[in-house]
Design an enzyme around this catalytic site. Structure first.
Site, short mmCIF file in Angstrom:
data_model
loop_
_atom_site.label_atom_id
_atom_site.label_comp_id
_atom_site.label_asym_id
_atom_site.label_seq_id
_atom_site.Cartn_x
_atom_site.Cartn_y
_atom_site.Cartn_z
N ASP A 101 0.61 -1.12 -0.16
CA ASP A 101 -0.42 0.14 -0.53
C ASP A 101 0.78 1.02 -0.44
OD1 ASP A 101 -2.10 1.32 0.80
OD2 ASP A 101 -1.48 1.86 2.09
N ASP B 177 -6.48 -1.35 4.36
CA ASP B 177 -6.16 -2.85 3.96
C ASP B 177 -7.07 -3.81 4.45
OD1 ASP B 177 -5.01 -0.14 2.59
OD2 ASP B 177 -3.03 -0.38 4.01
N ASP C 122 -1.65 -0.38 6.06
CA ASP C 122 -1.23 0.11 7.45
C ASP C 122 -2.30 0.35 7.81
OD1 ASP C 122 -1.86 2.22 5.79
OD2 ASP C 122 -1.32 3.31 7.90
#
Length: 643
Positions: free
Chosen positions: A320, A518, A514
């Site tokens: 990410d 996600d 994080d």
């Protein structure tokens, strides 16, 4: 004491049983022999009961040859030839190993209840001109709901009236607030920041974004199965071979060679005792536990040995962007003056005007100004445009290009192709310059990507909900070959599934993220890695690995630990099997006695344990990774003191 505190009630009970058995073994050495035998049998039943029970249940279900069956046959054989201590010790070693493995993976069994934080408990339904709090399940398409500042949007819908900034971090990972006005589409899980919105429901609760995310996490978690323990697979072949060999050893010489039956029965029982996989049973989980311990020393929490094994097979790593490779907070990255105005003056005016604004971009500008902030008056927050304020009789205007156009300010230089957000500054409708504010890349992010390539992982991808120009810029700076932008959580899951399909059986896919947004993709990857220090609680709960210091370089570190762990596991397996084969041969020939067999087994176990402890010597690299204590960016200093 700390280890006992970490134990679950079942694990504490198991430890109590082991302690009781050890105490009974000690007592057995100080009582008459006839009583000792009874005490040994009682101790054996206590220590072996769960293994014997499982072995019998498996046999009744047609599953004969597993480690429980082999442990049972070997220890019952030891009892038959009077080796009570050996039989009990083998069972105790086995149960101790199970406790350590349970301790290592217990965190992976935690529920993901924190994920429910993105779903409000109720909605404010507008009915006949009045507001009524109702359950989310009762909302229908076309209903009107009111969402006040600080509240989460309950279901997907369209803004009927009102203007507001929305915090969309829970869905997209984007740190910049989203401005919505009449007819804007909004998603459940977004948080209204500054003013109330009147929203028309476009999807029922069961079809809304929050519900879909929860379902994705649940379904992905159900798909993920624990790696089957090597010893279970191995024993499916090893156990029947050993049992058949022992039967042949006890029967063939007496039947066909006229040998004494008791002699060969004794050898067959020694053969069974030697065959007991004590070294394997202890060293394999201990090796993985050592790998988990080495990871912990590097600030990496691995929730189970199965995830460590999967990490050793990593072929693709997906990151990410926001909060993972970047800080997830804004910094002033460029000051562009106009008409001879100094950078210091531009930042000063912007900081003064933005001093009372809660917007993260405004806060970053104020933070960048080194001087004292003067008081202003008549502050006017212009939603979607910027802010205006009175200062010492002058009017400061700070905002986007729309604000400059609305005020008919001439001479504004449009900053194009920027990867950040541009804030324009004017004083008394005279253009003074612009400030660029961006999300900064973590200092060790580039090192992390290069580290993955150094260990042979070239398939690196970045997924982000941010706009294309920002995502592409970050990917180029970090030398990431693959990047996908403007993605929602569902899109990220689709991308991970696509990469998993491409990799197939060649290896495992790791996802590193994080944020709360996600969690579905963390759960759907073969191994989900979460940034633990600053990441959301839900991401930490659902992830398989947690980086407690938020270092991207820790991903490479844990892969190295996993690979070394796997190497040590196989070293122990090969060594233990070689010694077993040798002693099985000498035992069958009558050269080895029972005590020599026991000594060989204990010796192999001890050597395997020492080999596993080599994992704890990986200190030098730990120091290297810890030079990024919290993965802070190098402080960006914009020159503001020029004349």
């Amino acid at each position: 004491m700390s280890l006992i505190k970490r134990m679950s009630p079942d694990e504490k009970k198991e430890s109590g049983v082991i302690a009781l058995c050890l105490m009974l073994l000690i007592i057995a050495h100080f009582i008459p022999k006839n009583i000792t035998i009874v005490l040994y049998i009682v101790t054996y039943i206590i220590s072996a009961y769960p293994i014997l029970k499982e072995a019998i249940e498996n046999i009744l279900h047609g599953k004969w040859f597993d480690e429980n069956f082999l442990m049972s046959v070997a220890t019952v054989g030891a009892l038959a030839i009077g080796q009570f201590s050996e039989a009990i010790a083998v069972m105790l070693f086995y149960r101790v190993g199970e406790i350590f493995e349970d301790l290592a993976i217990e965190n992976s069994k935690k529920s993901i209840t924190n994920l429910l934080d993105i779903r409000p408990e109720y909605a404010n339904l507008e009915l006949n001109g009045k507001l009524q709090q109702v359950k989310l399940e009762l909302l229908n398409k076309g209903d009107i709901i009111i969402v006040n500042p600080g509240e989460k949007i309950a279901v997907d819908g369209v803004v009927e009236s009102g203007e507001a900034y929305l915090n969309t971090a829970a869905l997209t990972g984007e740190t910049k607030p989203l401005l919505v006005t009449k007819d804007s589409q909004v998603l459940s899980g977004m948080i209204v920041e500054n003013s109330a919105l009147r929203i028309r429901v476009s999807k029922e609760y069961k079809d809304s974004t929050v519900t879909k995310i929860l379902e994705l996490v649940q379904n992905a978690s159900e798909k993920k199965t624990k790696t089957e323990n090597f010893i279970t697979k191995f024993s499916q072949i090893y156990t029947p071979v050993i049992v058949i060999s022992a039967i042949m050893l006890a029967s063939i010489p007496p039947l066909f060679l006229g040998q004494e039956f008791q002699v060969w029965l004794y050898r067959a029982l020694i053969f069974l005792v030697i065959s007991c996989p004590c070294a394997l049973v202890i060293s394999i989980p201990l090796s993985y536990f050592g790998g988990i311990g080495a990871s912990s020393r590097a600030g990496i929490l691995v929730k189970g040995s199965n995830y460590l094994e999967a990490l050793s097979q990593a072929k693709a790593v997906i990151f990410d962007k926001t909060g993972t490779l970047t800080r997830g907070e804004f910094f002033v990255t460029q000051i562009i003056p106009a008409n001879g105005v100094s950078k210091k003056e531009i930042v000063k005016l912007a900081a003064i005007a933005e001093s009372s604004s809660p917007h993260p971009i405004a806060r970053s500008i104020v933070k960048n100004y080194p001087g004292n902030i003067a008081r202003v008056s008549n502050v006017e927050e212009l939603v979607g445009l910027g802010v205006r304020a009175e200062y010492q009789g002058d009017t400061i205007s700070v905002g986007n290009m729309k604000l400059m156009n609305k005020l008919n300010i001439d001479g504004v230089s449009i900053i194009e192709d920027t990867t950040g957000t541009v804030v324009y500054v004017a004083l008394n409708n005279e253009y003074f310059g612009a400030i660029e504010v961006s999300d900064m890349i973590k200092t060790d992010a580039k090192v992390a990507i290069q580290g993955l390539k150094n260990v042979g992982i070239d398939n690196v991808t970045m997924l982000t909900g941010d706009k294309k120009i920002v995502g592409k810029n970050v990917a180029e700076k970090l030398n990431i070959p693959n990047v996908k932008t403007e993605l929602l959580p569902q899109d990220k899951v689709t991308e991970v599934e696509r990469i998993k399909s491409e990799i197939g059986d060649k290896g495992k896919v790791i996802f590193v993220g994080d944020g709360l947004n996600d969690t579905p993709v963390l759960a759907s990857a073969d191994v989900g890695v979460a940034m633990g220090a600053l990441g959301s609680d839900a991401a930490v709960e659902v992830a398989d690995v947690v980086l407690m210091k938020d270092n991207p370089t820790a991903v490479t570190r844990v892969i190295k630990i996993a690979r070394k762990t796997k190497m040590i596991v196989w070293e122990n397996i090969i060594f233990a099997l070689m010694v077993k084969v040798i002693f099985l041969l000498v035992g069958a020939l009558g050269i080895a006695t029972m005590w020599e067999a026991v000594f060989a087994d204990v010796g192999v176990t001890f050597i395997a344990i020492l080999n596993a402890l080599r994992l704890l010597k990986m200190k030098e690299e730990n120091k290297k990774i810890n030079k990024y204590p919290h993965s802070k960016t190098e402080k960006y200093k914009v020159e503001v003191n020029e004349a």
